[in-house]
Design a protein around this motif. Structure first.
Motif, PDB file in Angstrom:
ATOM      1  N   LEU A 299      -5.759  20.940  -4.085  1.00 49.77           N
ATOM      2  CA  LEU A 299      -4.929  20.343  -5.161  1.00 49.77           C
ATOM      3  C   LEU A 299      -5.562  19.105  -5.120  1.00 49.77           C
ATOM      4  CD1 LEU A 299      -1.537  21.470  -4.876  1.00 49.77           C
ATOM      5  CD2 LEU A 299      -2.895  22.235  -6.837  1.00 49.77           C
ATOM      6  N   SER A 300      -6.143  18.473  -6.256  1.00 48.60           N
ATOM      7  CA  SER A 300      -6.216  17.020  -6.362  1.00 48.60           C
ATOM      8  C   SER A 300      -5.658  16.382  -7.550  1.00 48.60           C
ATOM      9  CB  SER A 300      -7.871  16.894  -6.390  1.00 48.60           C
ATOM     10  OG  SER A 300      -8.136  15.358  -6.246  1.00 48.60           O
ATOM     11  N   THR A 301      -4.304  15.704  -7.269  1.00 46.83           N
ATOM     12  CA  THR A 301      -3.612  15.548  -8.497  1.00 46.83           C
ATOM     13  C   THR A 301      -3.669  14.065  -8.649  1.00 46.83           C
ATOM     14  OG1 THR A 301      -2.313  17.479  -8.031  1.00 46.83           O
ATOM     15  CG2 THR A 301      -1.266  15.856  -9.516  1.00 46.83           C
ATOM     16  N   SER A 302      -3.753  13.641  -9.830  1.00 48.24           N
ATOM     17  CA  SER A 302      -3.576  12.302 -10.317  1.00 48.24           C
ATOM     18  C   SER A 302      -2.359  12.011 -10.336  1.00 48.24           C
ATOM     19  CB  SER A 302      -4.486  12.335 -11.466  1.00 48.24           C
ATOM     20  OG  SER A 302      -4.269  10.771 -11.963  1.00 48.24           O
ATOM     21  N   LEU A 303      -2.070  10.915  -9.454  1.00 43.18           N
ATOM     22  CA  LEU A 303      -0.475  10.696  -9.445  1.00 43.18           C
ATOM     23  C   LEU A 303      -0.320   9.115  -8.977  1.00 43.18           C
ATOM     24  CD1 LEU A 303       2.092  12.378  -9.275  1.00 43.18           C
ATOM     25  CD2 LEU A 303       1.694  12.512  -6.793  1.00 43.18           C
ATOM     26  N   ASP A 304       0.883   8.716  -9.965  1.00 40.22           N
ATOM     27  CA  ASP A 304       0.964   7.208  -9.591  1.00 40.22           C
ATOM     28  C   ASP A 304       2.411   7.332  -8.850  1.00 40.22           C
ATOM     29  OD1 ASP A 304       1.384   4.512  -9.130  1.00 40.22           O
ATOM     30  OD2 ASP A 304       1.799   4.129 -11.290  1.00 40.22           O
ATOM     31  N   LEU A 305       2.242   6.886  -7.501  1.00 37.79           N
ATOM     32  CA  LEU A 305       3.671   7.050  -6.674  1.00 37.79           C
ATOM     33  C   LEU A 305       4.275   5.777  -6.767  1.00 37.79           C
ATOM     34  CD1 LEU A 305       2.256   9.013  -3.507  1.00 37.79           C
ATOM     35  CD2 LEU A 305       3.815   9.960  -5.319  1.00 37.79           C
TER      36      LEU A 305
ATOM     37  N   SER B 193       0.731  -1.096   0.261  1.00 35.17           N
ATOM     38  CA  SER B 193       0.020  -0.089   0.063  1.00 35.17           C
ATOM     39  C   SER B 193       0.939   1.219  -0.119  1.00 35.17           C
ATOM     40  CB  SER B 193      -0.920   0.084   1.191  1.00 35.17           C
ATOM     41  OG  SER B 193      -1.619   1.297   1.080  1.00 35.17           O
ATOM     42  N   LEU B 194       0.582   2.331  -0.920  1.00 35.13           N
ATOM     43  CA  LEU B 194       1.209   3.531  -1.117  1.00 35.13           C
ATOM     44  C   LEU B 194       0.509   4.588  -0.249  1.00 35.13           C
ATOM     45  CD1 LEU B 194       2.601   3.348  -4.536  1.00 35.13           C
ATOM     46  CD2 LEU B 194       3.818   2.647  -2.298  1.00 35.13           C
ATOM     47  N   SER B 195      -0.810   4.190   0.188  1.00 36.39           N
ATOM     48  CA  SER B 195      -1.686   5.242   0.581  1.00 36.39           C
ATOM     49  C   SER B 195      -1.044   5.680   1.938  1.00 36.39           C
ATOM     50  CB  SER B 195      -3.043   4.508   0.762  1.00 36.39           C
ATOM     51  OG  SER B 195      -3.435   4.077  -0.288  1.00 36.39           O
ATOM     52  N   PHE B 196      -1.173   7.053   2.228  1.00 38.78           N
ATOM     53  CA  PHE B 196      -0.835   7.714   3.216  1.00 38.78           C
ATOM     54  C   PHE B 196      -1.677   8.923   3.579  1.00 38.78           C
ATOM     55  CE2 PHE B 196       1.995   9.957   0.509  1.00 38.78           C
ATOM     56  CZ  PHE B 196       1.765  11.080   0.889  1.00 38.78           C
TER      57      PHE B 196
ATOM     58  N   TRP C 160      -3.389  19.468   5.177  1.00 40.16           N
ATOM     59  CA  TRP C 160      -3.968  18.047   4.862  1.00 40.16           C
ATOM     60  C   TRP C 160      -3.362  17.458   3.375  1.00 40.16           C
ATOM     61  CZ3 TRP C 160      -7.280  22.105   6.626  1.00 40.16           C
ATOM     62  CH2 TRP C 160      -7.924  21.585   7.809  1.00 40.16           C
ATOM     63  N   ILE C 161      -2.651  16.566   3.690  1.00 37.78           N
ATOM     64  CA  ILE C 161      -2.115  15.883   2.593  1.00 37.78           C
ATOM     65  C   ILE C 161      -2.470  14.266   2.550  1.00 37.78           C
ATOM     66  CG2 ILE C 161       0.007  15.094   1.345  1.00 37.78           C
ATOM     67  CD1 ILE C 161       1.266  17.591   2.534  1.00 37.78           C
ATOM     68  N   ASP C 162      -3.353  14.041   1.552  1.00 35.56           N
ATOM     69  CA  ASP C 162      -3.859  12.570   1.720  1.00 35.56           C
ATOM     70  C   ASP C 162      -3.545  11.788   0.144  1.00 35.56           C
ATOM     71  OD1 ASP C 162      -5.712  12.443   3.955  1.00 35.56           O
ATOM     72  OD2 ASP C 162      -6.192  14.462   3.104  1.00 35.56           O
ATOM     73  N   TYR C 163      -3.026  10.783   0.232  1.00 34.66           N
ATOM     74  CA  TYR C 163      -2.778   9.933  -0.938  1.00 34.66           C
ATOM     75  C   TYR C 163      -3.582   8.604  -0.964  1.00 34.66           C
ATOM     76  CZ  TYR C 163      -0.744   7.678  -5.003  1.00 34.66           C
ATOM     77  OH  TYR C 163      -0.850   6.907  -6.105  1.00 34.66           O
ATOM     78  N   ASN C 164      -4.266   8.490  -1.882  1.00 41.48           N
ATOM     79  CA  ASN C 164      -5.141   7.183  -2.100  1.00 41.48           C
ATOM     80  C   ASN C 164      -4.702   6.262  -3.195  1.00 41.48           C
ATOM     81  OD1 ASN C 164      -7.307   5.279  -2.761  1.00 41.48           O
ATOM     82  ND2 ASN C 164      -8.449   6.210  -1.188  1.00 41.48           N
ATOM     83  N   GLU C 165      -4.119   5.218  -2.807  1.00 39.96           N
ATOM     84  CA  GLU C 165      -3.509   4.412  -3.901  1.00 39.96           C
ATOM     85  C   GLU C 165      -4.492   3.915  -4.773  1.00 39.96           C
ATOM     86  OE1 GLU C 165      -0.252   0.659  -3.940  1.00 39.96           O
ATOM     87  OE2 GLU C 165      -2.091   0.590  -3.000  1.00 39.96           O
ATOM     88  N   VAL C 166      -5.579   3.644  -4.488  1.00 40.88           N
ATOM     89  CA  VAL C 166      -6.725   3.204  -5.520  1.00 40.88           C
ATOM     90  C   VAL C 166      -7.135   3.980  -6.330  1.00 40.88           C
ATOM     91  CG1 VAL C 166      -8.881   2.102  -5.565  1.00 40.88           C
ATOM     92  CG2 VAL C 166      -7.413   1.432  -3.716  1.00 40.88           C
TER      93      VAL C 166
END
Ligand code: NAG
Ligand code: NAG
Ligand code: NAG
Ligand code: NAG
Ligand code: NAG
Ligand code: NAG
Ligand code: NAG
Length: 676
Positions: free
Chosen positions: A230-236, A86-89, A203-209
């Protein structure tokens, strides 16, 4: 075997150490800090934790880099115990940038996810302490940063000097936006200033899904906005290595701010816990949130405007009050006679004491110069009750203003205020006659002038008694009411108690008016004045002028106290001219003097009908008629009959000779003017 055992021996502690680290990281999948007191952070040599827990990344020294990292990396790799990666945080923190000067502040703070905490070679200023120009942009950096940037750097394609951007391996943001937040109440975006010195929430949120990186900012007082900035589409997945550190880096350059982190929570397994604002440390007092620059101008400016408005408002009210006057519709027809109080106020320099000419029978008289015409005037201030009879009174005043005679003091007009009436007269530069007659004034008024004054006053009285459309009684003829103009012409003034009545009708007043010593005996008896009583007063006045003394002087020997009686006695005993003003030193025309004394006695005849009329007086004074002989049976002449001891007693006990009987009436019931 030995070798294997030895290798195993070497390996085991290593395995043990890495297992222990793993376990720690698993345990430390999340953290929350309200202040950093006792926190096991990895700060660099610049960053420091204040005793109250405030994390200071940099102070306002120039070209500094301050960093602080959570001491343990987070495992973004496939877990040993859990096959999913999981890359979510989720993280949130509260920061403040307190600039050295409102206009000079920089450079910013970056939230960093990095495989290492070794930033050797990284630069301050625009590099935010994380990269340098050789490392900038290298995919080997494996660096995710969310920059809070207060400097616009065109090289880095910064959009402005107050933006938030998402950086991957390089300082040119993949996406950035001016610092605003969506206000859910007002349904609009509101801007924020990073370097305001105020605390702000990120607030910084990344959702892997979803593969979305959301960045949200808001003032410390608000809740998390429903819409992210900002709501940026991103593959981490290509950025993140197995083990990543999280923390902050901050730098100053040629310009500097103190950069603070007040609280921070981080979660790998769900939403980062909300920070409780009340638990956060406070900012240093000397670094209190500063006012926005425009406020620093606006606040004093607004204060100045308010002060100005208050002062001008007060000035306006005071002005209104100062110049306030009474004006009613019925006065419109008297427009030309109506003066504005403002003009009179200005003319008399605000009724200044040094402009005071004297106290007349009914009020103070001031000298003034009308601002419009530069004309000198005398303004008489009379207290009056504005509730009663004003209309009639003003009508009388206006009538008086229509009287035109060279020996009358011209009434120019009037003005009304609450409780006050102002009468405007021609200014008489030489003052009143009594001052020249009774004070030891030099040069003394010679006989030629005195005779001229008597003739003038007589013709004025004739005018008001007989020659005008109405009969006007002066009712207070005396030396102090005769004023001298620039040519020493006598002019009769102070119609304060004058009474109008139509020709042929009888005046109806019951109030005794006039001045003791000049008062005809029938007035004392009946209270009624008439043209005859004016003649009586004029007779007394003639004797005053001839003898240079007041009609009653109580300090003299008893036989001389009452002027009329004294002159009459002297006339009977043949020592007539002994009563003449000694200051004339005999310089007079004997026939004229005799005429004046005799006429004076005749005018003060006890019986009103025995007195001459003003027309006759004028004729005698002009030499156009011969004076009849005085009746020798003495009871007819004099202030009071000699036989009437009681009345005589009454007059003699009056202490001062020219005291007013101060009352005036328009009608029998109302007394709208009162004396001093
Ligand atoms: C900032 O911190 C550094 C190191 O702690 C110190 O030497 C310097 O004096 C500080 N500057 C200010 C302006 O406080
Ligand atoms: C593995 O970890 C993920 C996220 O950390 C979690 O959602 C999942 O339930 C875990 N699976 C097991 C088998 O523990
Ligand atoms: C940090 O990295 C540099 C090379 O980039 C290296 O020379 C230095 O020894 C490292 N420092 C530490 C403490 O690991
Ligand atoms: C940039 O940083 C790297 C490693 O962080 C270092 O090796 C290199 O020398 C630095 N370059 C400059 C010009 O400082
Ligand atoms: C507010 O800002 C967001 C993100 O920048 C943008 O998508 C949105 O359209 C803005 N909304 C308004 C009402 O301006
Ligand atoms: C990011 O924002 C979008 C748009 O508001 C939202 O649909 C999404 O659920 C958010 N994701 C996270 C991880 O907050
Ligand atoms: C992390 O997320 C979990 C699940 O939502 C939650 O129970 C926990 O309190 C969070 N911890 C922190 C420190 O955010």
């Amino acid at each position: 075997m030995m070798v294997v055992a030895f290798k195993l021996l070497l390996f085991l502690p290593g395995l043990f150490v890495s297992l222990k680290l793993l376990a720690l990281a698993q345990e430390e999948n999340q953290f929350i800090y309200h202040g950093f007191t006792g926190a096991n952070l990895l700060p660099n040599e610049i960053a420091k934790i204040h005793p109250n827990g405030l994390l200071e990344l940099t102070n306002t020294s120039k070209h500094q880099i301050g960093r602080a990292f959570f001491p343990f990396p987070f495992q973004f790799s496939t877990s040993l115990f859990n096959n999913s990666r999981s890359l979510s945080f989720s993280t949130q923190f509260v920061f403040a940038m307190v600039p050295e000067l409102p206009t000079l502040s920089g450079h910013g703070i970056a939230f960093i996810v990095s495989p290492s905490v070794n930033f050797t070679g990284a630069l301050s200023g625009r590099y935010l302490g994380i990269l340098n120009f050789t490392t900038d942009g290298l995919s080997s950096n494996h660096l995710l940063a969310v920059e809070l940037d207060a400097i616009r750097n065109p090289d880095l394609k910064d959009i402005n000097d107050n933006h938030i951007g998402i950086d991957l391996n390089e300082l040119i943001s993949i996406e950035s936006a001016p610092v605003t937040y969506f206000s859910d109440e007002e349904k609009e975006n509101k801007s924020l200033t990073l370097t305001s010195g105020n605390m702000m929430h990120v607030w910084i949120d990344y959702n892997e899904v979803e593969r979305l990186l959301n960045v949200t900012v808001a003032p410390i007082t608000g809740t998390k906005p429903t819409l992210p900035l900002l709501s940026t589409s991103l593959d981490l997945s290509s950025v993140m290595l197995d083990s990543m550190y999280v923390g902050f880096s901050s730098s100053t350059g040629a310009v500097a701010s103190s950069h603070y982190i007040l609280g921070w929570s981080f979660n790998r397994s769900g939403q980062a816990q909300s920070l409780d604002v009340s638990k956060l440390p406070s900012l240093p007092p000397q670094r209190k949130p500063r006012r926005k620059p425009y406020l620093r101008i606006a606040v004093p400016a607004i204060a100045a405007i308010i002060l100005f408005l208050a002062i001008s408002g007060a000035a306006y009210i005071i002005r209104r009050k100062t110049y306030e006057e009474l004006r009613e519709d019925w006065e419109q027809e008297y427009g030309p006679q109506r003066f504005s109080y403002k003009d009179l106020y200005k003319a008399t320099k605000g009724f200044a004491a040094r402009e005071l000419l004297g106290r007349g029978g009914f009020g103070m008289v001031y000298r003034g110069v009308l601002p419009s015409s530069n004309m000198q005037v005398a303004v008489k201030k009379v207290s009056h009750d504005s509730r009663h009879g004003t209309k009639e009174f003003v009508a009388e005043i206006v009538s008086m203003g229509r009287l035109r005679h060279r020996n009358l003091v011209q009434l120019l007009g009037y003005c009304r205020r609450k409780g006050e009436l102002l009468l405007v007269y021609d200014y008489m530069p030489n003052g009143s006659l009594d001052k020249l007659l009774f004070r030891n004034h030099t040069p003394i008024l010679n006989w030629v002038r005195r005779y001229q004054i008597l003739r003038g006053v007589a013709s004025a009285l004739l005018y008001i008694h007989e020659e005008w459309q109405q009969v006007v009684l002066h009712r207070d003829v005396k030396a102090s009411n005769v004023l001298l103009d620039a040519n020493l012409n006598g002019r009769i003034g102070d119609f304060g108690i004058a009474k109008f009545h139509d020709h042929g009708s009888t005046p109806h007043t019951t109030n005794v008016v006039g001045t003791i010593g000049y008062l005809a005996p029938e007035i004392a008896r009946t209270g009624k004045s008439s043209t005859c009583s004016d003649v009586f007063s004029f007779g007394t006045f003639m004797l005053e002028v001839a003898c240079g003394r007041r009609p009653v002087e109580s300090e003299r020997p008893p036989e001389e106290v009452v002027l009329v009686d004294w002159v009459f006695e002297c006339w009977k005993s043949g020592a007539f001219l002994g009563t003449v003003d000694p200051r004339l030193e005999g310089n007079y025309v004997e026939e004229e003097m005799e005429l004046v004394l005799k006429l004076g006695l005749l005018c003060t005849h006890r019986i009103p009908s025995a007195r001459p009329s003003m027309r006759q007086v004028v004729q005698y004074l002009d030499g156009n008629a011969t004076l009849p002989d005085l009746p020798l049976q003495g009871t007819g002449i004099g202030l009071v009959p000699v036989s009437n001891e009681a009345s005589r007693e009454h007059v003699l006990t009056i202490p001062t000779s020219s005291e007013h009987i101060s009352s005036y009436s328009f009608s029998d019931s109302e007394s709208i003017l009162s004396g001093r």
